[in-house]
Scaffold this active site. Structure first.
Site, PDB file in Angstrom:
ATOM      1  CE  LYS A 335      -4.225  -1.949   1.657  1.00 37.42           C
ATOM      2  NZ  LYS A 335      -5.124  -2.491   2.543  1.00 37.42           N
ATOM      3  NE  ARG A 369      -7.485  -8.711   1.515  1.00 36.50           N
ATOM      4  CZ  ARG A 369      -7.180  -7.941   0.435  1.00 36.50           C
ATOM      5  NH1 ARG A 369      -6.100  -7.117   0.377  1.00 36.50           N
ATOM      6  NH2 ARG A 369      -7.823  -8.079  -0.615  1.00 36.50           N
TER       7      ARG A 369
HETATM    8  N1  HH2 Z   1      -7.268  -4.120   1.493  1.00 28.79           N
HETATM    9  C1  HH2 Z   1      -7.954  -3.956   0.179  1.00 28.79           C
HETATM   10  C2  HH2 Z   1      -9.039  -4.879  -0.158  1.00 28.79           C
HETATM   11  N2  HH2 Z   1      -9.597  -5.826   0.838  1.00 28.79           N
HETATM   12  N3  HH2 Z   1      -9.616  -6.515   3.394  1.00 28.79           N
HETATM   13  C3  HH2 Z   1      -9.199  -6.461   4.399  1.00 28.79           C
HETATM   14  N4  HH2 Z   1      -9.748  -7.232   5.537  1.00 28.79           N
HETATM   15  N5  HH2 Z   1      -7.990  -5.656   4.822  1.00 28.79           N
HETATM   16  C4  HH2 Z   1      -7.364  -4.748   3.730  1.00 28.79           C
HETATM   17  O1  HH2 Z   1      -6.665  -4.077   4.354  1.00 28.79           O
HETATM   18  C5  HH2 Z   1      -7.910  -4.734   2.743  1.00 28.79           C
HETATM   19  C6  HH2 Z   1      -9.109  -5.809   2.183  1.00 28.79           C
HETATM   20  C7  HH2 Z   1      -7.221  -3.491  -0.708  1.00 28.79           C
HETATM   21  O2  HH2 Z   1      -6.146  -3.941  -1.312  1.00 28.79           O
HETATM   22  P1  HH2 Z   1      -6.249  -5.008  -2.599  1.00 28.79           P
HETATM   23  O3  HH2 Z   1      -7.143  -5.920  -2.614  1.00 28.79           O
HETATM   24  O4  HH2 Z   1      -4.713  -5.249  -2.681  1.00 28.79           O
HETATM   25  O5  HH2 Z   1      -6.240  -3.853  -3.635  1.00 28.79           O
HETATM   26  P2  HH2 Z   1      -7.695  -3.568  -4.572  1.00 28.79           P
HETATM   27  O6  HH2 Z   1      -8.714  -3.029  -3.745  1.00 28.79           O
HETATM   28  O7  HH2 Z   1      -7.306  -2.542  -5.517  1.00 28.79           O
HETATM   29  O8  HH2 Z   1      -8.152  -5.022  -5.413  1.00 28.79           O
END
Ligand code: HH2
Length: 389
Positions: A335, A369
């Site tokens: 992030k 995660r």
């Molecule tokens: N961060 C993202 C999505 N889901 N769920 C939880 N529980 N905690 C988090 O910090 C979290 C999450 C965002 O990250 P990512 O899935 O890598 O990206 P995107 O939302 O662009 O798919």
């Protein structure tokens, strides 16, 4: 004579020092736990409650500072417990509702959740639990497109299982700042076949990363057993009932507003306390809706409605959230705040991610995660070994 400092922030340091010198280990542990210093904030506090609180705190040996509508208490757990028991109305006692709330807080804080109940099993959490990210999206901020085709998603799932993932988190909507949401039919089309294949082929628990109850219900029917809702069950009024009826595990994450607008809501006077209080409210609503306490994991929502300095403060003060008595998940993976600290672009943030996971583990998080499971797992093995000592 020699004076040796014991690691005051680690109750095990006192317990093992006493046990090594012949004290009964059970008594040593009870003494060490009771002797740990705790600082608490009570707010809002009615003016009429401030005077009896200060008087009873002094009698119980607890330091108490009050201000306009708040009080801070500092003392050992044993003394705070004594203060909580001093409720009951009489002229010199603290009001019943105050002592009841303090008692509830202290008993939640004593909870050391070592497992997470999902719709299909109980996941052990004595050690770090790696949650592999499987974004079935064209536009996720770091892995958009990598797993968009179902065959690629399945290959990614197998690789993450090999690397040590204990849970796989399948999502069909990017929630990066400013993202536009796909319509529900598209999210269903992306997520459901992948959930079905991944659950069947890997045998690992699958969580579905969605804010939409219809997507959650379809994924649970297809083999998912956890709902990971970045809105903390706030976005879709039917979500809590879907989780309850399936007996699913749930991740209640902290965010303010919607992904499209959340950056404008990143204003806090005391970020860790505010995030913990907002999570506690969402947890209470989930329990009122009938979701079992053992099914709930809390997540501070790193990067969601938080500027870099907010994310670091939340990580450092994770105890405000672990004190709520649920296992805590963190999702620092790749992030922006890690880029702010290291200067690394998104494709080179896996070492920083592993470091953030270790920092969070030391502060009490149990679930991580991440995109790069192998690297985080190796780093967390060191933290686990240290904490097991
Ligand atoms: N961060 C993202 C999505 N889901 N769920 C939880 N529980 N905690 C988090 O910090 C979290 C999450 C965002 O990250 P990512 O899935 O890598 O990206 P995107 O939302 O662009 O798919």
């Amino acid at each position: 004579m020699r004076v040796t400092a014991l690691a005051g922030e680690v109750p095990a340091a006192l317990a093992s020092a006493l046990a090594a010198r012949g004290l009964d280990p059970v008594r040593a542990e009870a003494l060490a736990a009771g002797g740990a210093q705790v600082a608490l904030l009570l707010e809002p506090l009615a003016d009429a409650d401030a005077v009896p609180l200060m008087r009873e705190a002094a009698a119980a040996g607890v330091d108490c500072v009050t201000g306009d509508g708040w009080a801070a208490l500092v003392g050992t757990l044993a003394r705070l417990g004594g203060l909580a028991r001093s409720g009951g109305g009489g002229p010199s006692r603290i009001p019943e509702r105050l002592s009841a709330e303090l008692g509830r807080f202290l008993s939640d804080r004593q909870e050391r959740p070592e497992a997470w109940r999902t719709a299909r099993r109980t996941i052990p959490l004595e050690r770090s639990c790696l949650v592999g990210i499987l974004n079935v999206t064209p536009d996720s901020f770091s892995d958009g497109g990598a797993h968009f085709a179902p065959a690629d998603a399945l290959a990614g799932a197998r690789a993450m299982r090999e690397a040590g993932a204990a849970i796989l988190d399948v999502g069909g909507e990017s929630t990066r700042p400013g993202a536009t949401a796909p319509d529900e039919a598209e999210e269903l089309r992306r997520v459901v076949p992948v959930v079905r294949a991944v659950a069947a082929e890997t045998g690992l628990p699958v969580s579905v990363d969605t804010r939409h109850s219809r997507v959650a219900a379809a994924a649970l029917a297809a083999g998912a057993e956890i709902v990971n809702d970045v809105s903390g069950l706030e976005h879709d009024p039917r979500m809590a009932a879907v989780v309850r009826d399936a007996g699913a595990g749930v991740v209640i994450m902290h965010m303010r507003g919607e992904p499209a607008t959340m950056d404008a809501r990143a204003t806090y006077a005391d970020v860790a306390a505010e995030v913990a209080a907002e999570l506690a409210e969402r947890r209470d609503r989930a329990c009122e809706a009938g979701i079992a306490r053992e099914a709930i994991v809390l997540d501070p929502g790193l990067g969601f409605a938080k500027r870099p300095e907010h994310n670091f403060a939340v990580l450092d003060r994770l105890a405000s959230i672990t004190a709520l008595g649920h296992p805590v998940m963190v999702g620092p993976s790749r992030k922006r705040f890690l880029g702010a600290a290291t200067g690394a672009p998104v494709e080179r943030r896996d070492a920083a991610t592993a470091a953030a996971c270790v920092a969070a583990r030391v502060r009490g998080a149990r679930l991580f995660r991440v995109h790069d499971v192998a690297r985080a797992r190796e780093a967390l093995a060191v933290a686990d070994a240290m904490l097991a000592s």
